[in-house]
Design a protein around this motif. Sequence first.
Motif, mmCIF file in Angstrom:
data_model
loop_
_atom_site.group_PDB
_atom_site.id
_atom_site.type_symbol
_atom_site.label_atom_id
_atom_site.label_comp_id
_atom_site.label_asym_id
_atom_site.label_seq_id
_atom_site.Cartn_x
_atom_site.Cartn_y
_atom_site.Cartn_z
ATOM 1 N N ALA A 130 0.831 -1.207 0.000
ATOM 2 C CA ALA A 130 0.000 0.000 0.000
ATOM 3 C C ALA A 130 0.868 1.261 0.000
ATOM 4 O O ALA A 130 0.566 2.230 -0.701
ATOM 5 C CB ALA A 130 -0.927 0.002 1.209
ATOM 6 N N LEU A 131 1.937 1.241 0.769
ATOM 7 C CA LEU A 131 2.831 2.408 0.794
ATOM 8 C C LEU A 131 3.511 2.615 -0.551
ATOM 9 O O LEU A 131 3.688 3.756 -1.002
ATOM 10 C CB LEU A 131 3.881 2.242 1.897
ATOM 11 C CG LEU A 131 3.362 2.383 3.321
ATOM 12 C CD1 LEU A 131 4.461 2.043 4.321
ATOM 13 C CD2 LEU A 131 2.812 3.772 3.564
ATOM 14 N N ASN A 132 3.890 1.529 -1.217
ATOM 15 C CA ASN A 132 4.505 1.659 -2.540
ATOM 16 C C ASN A 132 3.522 2.233 -3.556
ATOM 17 O O ASN A 132 3.908 3.027 -4.417
ATOM 18 C CB ASN A 132 5.043 0.312 -3.011
ATOM 19 C CG ASN A 132 6.329 -0.051 -2.306
ATOM 20 O OD1 ASN A 132 7.082 0.819 -1.883
ATOM 21 N ND2 ASN A 132 6.575 -1.338 -2.165
ATOM 22 N N ILE A 133 2.259 1.848 -3.472
ATOM 23 C CA ILE A 133 1.243 2.421 -4.355
ATOM 24 C C ILE A 133 1.100 3.909 -4.089
ATOM 25 O O ILE A 133 1.032 4.723 -5.014
ATOM 26 C CB ILE A 133 -0.113 1.693 -4.167
ATOM 27 C CG1 ILE A 133 -0.007 0.271 -4.715
ATOM 28 C CG2 ILE A 133 -1.249 2.458 -4.835
ATOM 29 C CD1 ILE A 133 -1.193 -0.614 -4.359
ATOM 30 N N GLN A 134 1.079 4.286 -2.817
ATOM 31 C CA GLN A 134 0.970 5.701 -2.446
ATOM 32 C C GLN A 134 2.161 6.488 -2.979
ATOM 33 O O GLN A 134 2.006 7.579 -3.517
ATOM 34 C CB GLN A 134 0.902 5.818 -0.927
ATOM 35 C CG GLN A 134 0.673 7.211 -0.423
ATOM 36 C CD GLN A 134 -0.753 7.434 -0.035
ATOM 37 O OE1 GLN A 134 -1.462 6.496 0.245
ATOM 38 N NE2 GLN A 134 -1.166 8.667 -0.017
ATOM 39 N N LEU A 135 3.351 5.917 -2.846
ATOM 40 C CA LEU A 135 4.544 6.600 -3.348
ATOM 41 C C LEU A 135 4.505 6.731 -4.865
ATOM 42 O O LEU A 135 4.918 7.751 -5.423
ATOM 43 C CB LEU A 135 5.796 5.847 -2.912
ATOM 44 C CG LEU A 135 6.136 5.924 -1.425
ATOM 45 C CD1 LEU A 135 7.273 4.984 -1.077
ATOM 46 C CD2 LEU A 135 6.480 7.353 -1.039
ATOM 47 N N SER A 136 4.004 5.717 -5.553
ATOM 48 C CA SER A 136 3.886 5.788 -7.012
ATOM 49 C C SER A 136 2.941 6.900 -7.439
ATOM 50 O O SER A 136 3.207 7.607 -8.406
ATOM 51 C CB SER A 136 3.377 4.454 -7.569
ATOM 52 O OG SER A 136 4.312 3.445 -7.332
ATOM 53 N N GLU A 137 1.849 7.061 -6.709
ATOM 54 C CA GLU A 137 0.901 8.135 -7.018
ATOM 55 C C GLU A 137 1.553 9.491 -6.826
ATOM 56 O O GLU A 137 1.299 10.419 -7.601
ATOM 57 C CB GLU A 137 -0.340 8.029 -6.130
ATOM 58 C CG GLU A 137 -1.272 6.928 -6.507
ATOM 59 C CD GLU A 137 -2.506 6.855 -5.602
ATOM 60 O OE1 GLU A 137 -2.651 7.727 -4.708
ATOM 61 O OE2 GLU A 137 -3.305 5.934 -5.779
ATOM 62 N N MET A 138 2.393 9.618 -5.817
ATOM 63 C CA MET A 138 3.061 10.906 -5.567
ATOM 64 C C MET A 138 4.094 11.201 -6.650
ATOM 65 O O MET A 138 4.324 12.361 -6.995
ATOM 66 C CB MET A 138 3.727 10.907 -4.181
ATOM 67 C CG MET A 138 2.729 10.947 -3.061
ATOM 68 S SD MET A 138 3.434 10.728 -1.401
ATOM 69 C CE MET A 138 5.008 11.526 -1.473
ATOM 70 N N GLU A 139 4.741 10.155 -7.172
ATOM 71 C CA GLU A 139 5.800 10.347 -8.167
ATOM 72 C C GLU A 139 5.251 10.626 -9.570
ATOM 73 O O GLU A 139 5.922 11.249 -10.386
ATOM 74 C CB GLU A 139 6.692 9.105 -8.211
ATOM 75 C CG GLU A 139 7.516 8.915 -6.969
ATOM 76 C CD GLU A 139 8.236 7.586 -6.950
ATOM 77 O OE1 GLU A 139 9.185 7.467 -6.150
ATOM 78 O OE2 GLU A 139 7.873 6.669 -7.694
ATOM 79 N N SER A 140 4.058 10.134 -9.856
ATOM 80 C CA SER A 140 3.508 10.326 -11.190
ATOM 81 C C SER A 140 3.007 11.756 -11.364
ATOM 82 O O SER A 140 2.469 12.350 -10.438
ATOM 83 C CB SER A 140 2.386 9.331 -11.461
ATOM 84 O OG SER A 140 1.306 9.581 -10.592
ATOM 85 N N PRO A 141 3.172 12.308 -12.577
ATOM 86 C CA PRO A 141 2.722 13.680 -12.798
ATOM 87 C C PRO A 141 1.195 13.766 -12.753
ATOM 88 O O PRO A 141 0.521 12.811 -13.127
ATOM 89 C CB PRO A 141 3.260 14.019 -14.191
ATOM 90 C CG PRO A 141 3.558 12.705 -14.832
ATOM 91 C CD PRO A 141 3.801 11.730 -13.729
#
Length: 142
Positions: A130-141
Amino acid sequence: MVNVDTISGQAAELTLATPSLLFPAVSLLLLAYTNRFLALASLIRDLQSQYANTQRQSLLAQIDNLRRRVRLIQYMQAAGVGSLLFATSSIFLLFAGATVAARGLFGVSLGLMMVSLLLSVREIWISVTALNIQLSEMESPP
C-alpha cells in the motif's frame, strides 16, 4: 519423561516455568498488534473524511486495503490470545499433574503463536504494498 532432544541425548522437561516463558512475548505481541490496530483505525477515519469531501476513487482502493489489514490484525490478535489461553491451560494441567495433556496444549500454544506471527508478516507485506502504491501516485505527474 519423553525424550525430545535426540541430538544431545538429554530429555527436555516441561515444567511450570516453560509455558510461562510465552507470557511476556505474547503480551508484547498483543500490545504491538493493538498499536497497529489503533493506527489503522485513525487512518481509516481520515480516509473516510477525505472520501466524503473528494469522492476520489483511489481512496476506495486504500480503504479496501485497510479493511483487509484490519481483518488480519483481528486474526493475529485472536491467535495471540489463543496462544496465551493454551499456555495458561498448559500450566494448569502441569499443576494438576497431567503432563501429557499439558505438553499437547503447550504445543497448540506454540502453533498459535506461529500463526499469529505469520499473519503479522502478511499484514506487513500488505502494508508495504500500500505504501509503494501511495509513493507511485506521488511520483507520477498530475
